[in-house]
Every structure is written in C-alpha cells, then in structure tokens.
Motif scaffolding. Structure first.
Motif, short mmCIF file in Angstrom:
data_model
loop_
_atom_site.label_atom_id
_atom_site.label_comp_id
_atom_site.label_asym_id
_atom_site.label_seq_id
_atom_site.Cartn_x
_atom_site.Cartn_y
_atom_site.Cartn_z
N SER A 113 -1.65 78.40 -51.44
CA SER A 113 -0.27 78.37 -51.96
C SER A 113 0.75 78.59 -50.85
O SER A 113 1.83 78.00 -50.85
N LEU A 114 0.39 79.41 -49.88
CA LEU A 114 1.27 79.62 -48.72
C LEU A 114 1.38 78.32 -47.91
O LEU A 114 2.47 77.92 -47.48
N ALA A 115 0.25 77.65 -47.73
CA ALA A 115 0.23 76.39 -46.97
C ALA A 115 1.07 75.32 -47.66
O ALA A 115 1.68 74.49 -46.99
N GLU A 116 1.12 75.35 -49.00
CA GLU A 116 1.94 74.37 -49.73
C GLU A 116 3.42 74.57 -49.44
O GLU A 116 4.17 73.60 -49.29
N VAL A 117 3.84 75.81 -49.33
CA VAL A 117 5.23 76.10 -48.96
C VAL A 117 5.48 75.58 -47.53
O VAL A 117 6.49 74.94 -47.24
N GLY A 118 4.51 75.83 -46.66
CA GLY A 118 4.63 75.41 -45.26
C GLY A 118 4.62 73.90 -45.09
O GLY A 118 5.30 73.37 -44.22
#
Ligand code: HEC
Ligand code: HEC
Length: 203
Positions: A113-118
């Motif tokens: 989910s963090l990578a999706e923001v990134g």
C-alpha cells in the motif's frame, strides 16, 4: 636492420608493453573490488545489507562521479570519503566500469500500500506542489540515462530514502543545478518513504 624495421619493432614493443601495464592495473582493480568494495557492496555490486547501496548495473559515469565527489569531499560520507581517498583516478575509472557491468538484483516491495502511494509520485508527480514525475528523468522503469540520470531501479528503500532526505536537508549537495535538492525539499518524509518503497520494486 633498416630504419623502418627498427621503428616497427619499437612500436610493437610499445604496444605489447601497454597491454601488460593495463593487465596489471586491472588485476589491482579487481582485487580492490573483491576485497575492499566487495566487503560492503558485494563482490558483484549486489550488496546483501540494506545499509550499503547496490552499485551493480549503475552507469559507469555516475559511479565515477560519485567516487570523485567522495574523494574531493563534494559528497560527504565518512566511510566512502575514507575509502575514496586511497584510490587513484585510474582505480576509480576501472572500478566504475567493473561494477556497472554486473546485473543488479531487485530488492522488491515489502509494503504494497505504501508502494502504491509512491507509484503515483514516481509516475505523475504532485503537480500543485511542483514535484515532477521521477520517471520523467530516471525513466518509468528506473533505468536512468547514462551520462544524465542515475539508475534507481530495485535499490534498497532505506538508501533511496536516506539520499532524498540528505538532498532535502542539504546534507548532500553534489547534484548539478540543485535539481534533486529542489525536488526533495518539496516532499514530505512520508512521500519520500513511499516513493523509495516503490523504487525498490522496479527492475
Ligand atoms: C565499509 C563499507 C563500505 C566499503 C568498504 C565501500 N563502500 Fe561504497 N558505500 C558504502 C555506504 C554506506 C554508502 C552510502 C553512502 C551514503 O549514504 O551517502 C556507499 C556508497 C557508495 C557509492 C555511491 C552509490 C550511489 O548510488 O550513489 C559508490 C559508487 C560506492 N559506494 C562505491 C564503492 C567502491 C568502488 C568501493 C571500493 C573501492 C566501496 N564503495 C567500498 C559503504 C562501503
Ligand atoms: C529533472 C530531472 C530529475 C527528476 C525529475 C528527478 N531526478 Fe533524481 N536525480 C537527477 C540527477 C541529475 C541526479 C544525479 C545527482 C548527482 O549528480 O549526484 C539524481 C539523483 C537521484 C538520486 C540519488 C541516486 C543515488 O544512487 O545516489 C535519487 C535517490 C533520486 N534522484 C530520486 C529521485 C526521485 C524519487 C524523484 C522524483 C520525486 C527524482 N529523483 C526526480 C535528476 C532528476
């Protein structure tokens, strides 16, 4: 012997001599790479520890520039400044080519989910805060462009985030035209963490 023959023999000896020299230097560089650099970055540039960056497959001109910058103190890091101070320009040039030739591994995303923001920051940027898409320079796949933009793909997120935070605070200032300092100064630490997480999964 005719004059021409003497000239030809002299030339041939000079050429053979230069090859021997190059071979000795390469051996010296190879042992440096394996014993010194390899202890932290892995003998093929694929560091096993997140505290040391992966340098395999990085563009040779970029490795060269960073080592020269560590040597002159333009880029500050206690460990690498100490190491670079012991290298000749020829070592630096050969080490750069040596490590750029290995294929880099991809660390891989830990937090999806963090990578999706990134991913959004990397691909489109944040327009109203003048944060450009990282991919516009470093390319969508993170491969960069030799001579212009470093490769970022698959790097440890901790290292990428550290560098962005150093650019943001001005602790790292060897980027020409302050391009990365300007971009990173507009980013929050959370956005930095997110984009670094996304980059760790690129290959
Ligand atoms: C004791 C561990 C250690 C050794 C030995 C070491 N390095 Fe490093 N290296 C590091 C660390 C840690 C960094 C990250 C520095 C920072 O945060 O700015 C680094 C950074 C670098 C970078 C910058 C990478 C980038 O993407 O900007 C290059 C290039 C590099 N090292 C090459 C080498 C070479 C070539 C050698 C051998 C001559 C070597 N290093 C030896 C720990 C080491
Ligand atoms: C206008 C072009 C441009 C854009 C857009 C850009 N960069 Fe860069 N970036 C550079 C250049 C040039 C360097 C090399 C700096 C140097 O010479 O040391 C760099 C260096 C870096 C480094 C250091 C790599 C290393 O191994 O030491 C990181 C990390 C980085 N950029 C991440 C990003 C991220 C994340 C974004 C998007 C938020 C981004 N960049 C957007 C041009 C750009």
């Amino acid at each position: 012997m005719s004059k021409v023959t003497v000239v030809i023999i002299t030339l041939m000896l000079a050429i053979v001599g230069s090859f021997c020299k190059a071979e000795n230097l390469s051996e010296n560089t190879e042992s440096l790479a394996k014993t010194v650099c390899g202890a932290c970055h892995g003998s093929d540039g694929n560091s096993a520890l997140s505290m040391n960056p992966i340098i395999a497959q990085q563009h040779s001109d970029y490795i060269y520039k960073q080592l020269m910058n560590f040597q002159s103190g333009k880029r500050q890091n206690a460990i690498m400044m100490g190491i670079a101070s012991g290298l000749s320009e020829k070592n630096i040039s050969e080490l750069s080519i040596y490590f750029s030739a290995f294929k880099a591994k991809t660390v891989g995303v830990q937090n999806i989910s963090l990578a999706e923001v990134g991913e959004k920051i990397y691909r489109v940027g944040i327009r109203d805060r003048k944060i450009p898409a990282c991919g516009s320079c470093h390319l969508p796949n993170g491969a960069g462009i030799p001579g212009q933009f470093p490769r970022l793909a698959g790097q440890y997120s901790q290292y990428t985030a550290n560098q962005l935070n150093y650019f943001k605070s001005g602790a790292r200032k060897n980027d020409k035209g302050a391009v990365m300092r300007t971009i990173a100064s507009r980013m929050t630490e959370k956005e930095i963490g997110a984009v670094a997480e996304y980059i760790s999964g690129l290959n």
